[in-house]
Motif scaffolding. Structure first.
Motif, PDB file in Angstrom:
ATOM      1  N   LYS A  83       0.833  -1.208   0.000  1.00  0.00           N
ATOM      2  CA  LYS A  83       0.000   0.000   0.000  1.00  0.00           C
ATOM      3  C   LYS A  83       0.862   1.250   0.000  1.00  0.00           C
ATOM      4  O   LYS A  83       0.566   2.227  -0.691  1.00  0.00           O
ATOM      5  CB  LYS A  83      -0.933   0.009   1.212  1.00  0.00           C
ATOM      6  N   ARG A  86       2.344   1.714  -3.494  1.00  0.00           N
ATOM      7  CA  ARG A  86       1.310   2.197  -4.427  1.00  0.00           C
ATOM      8  C   ARG A  86       1.001   3.683  -4.178  1.00  0.00           C
ATOM      9  O   ARG A  86       0.812   4.455  -5.106  1.00  0.00           O
ATOM     10  CB  ARG A  86       0.043   1.368  -4.293  1.00  0.00           C
ATOM     11  N   ASN A  90       1.523   6.648  -6.893  1.00  0.00           N
ATOM     12  CA  ASN A  90       0.388   7.476  -7.328  1.00  0.00           C
ATOM     13  C   ASN A  90       0.678   8.948  -7.091  1.00  0.00           C
ATOM     14  O   ASN A  90       0.185   9.797  -7.817  1.00  0.00           O
ATOM     15  CB  ASN A  90      -0.899   7.069  -6.608  1.00  0.00           C
TER      16      ASN A  90
END
Length: 92
Positions: A83, A86, A90
């Protein structure tokens, strides 16, 4: 040309073609045997590796059954790390 010369010429050419085709067939068979030997070797290696992989997976399943809680902590850690990665990707 006499008939005997024509027959001799025909049989000579036919014999020559037969010998050439025989040599080509032998060469083809030698290559085929080499290819089949390589395929057999690759097949045996694949079988060995798949047997090792099956044993590793069986060992992993047994470890998960006996030490499931510890494995759960590793999974949670990996999920949190994924997580974060990611989220960083992003943001960029």
């Amino acid at each position: 040309m006499s008939e005997f010369v024509k027959m001799d010429l025909f049989f000579f050419i036919t014999s020559l073609v037969t010998v050439v085709l025989g040599i080509l067939l032998v060469i083809l068979l030698v290559y085929l045997i080499r290819i089949l030997s390589d395929v057999k070797h690759i097949s045996n290696q694949a079988k060995t590796v798949s047997d090792d992989l099956k044993q590793d997976i069986d060992d992993l399943r047994q470890n998960v059954r006996t030490e499931g809680i510890r494995f759960g902590h590793v999974i949670n850690f990996l999920k949190i790390s994924l997580k974060k990665v990611r989220k960083e990707n992003n943001g960029n």
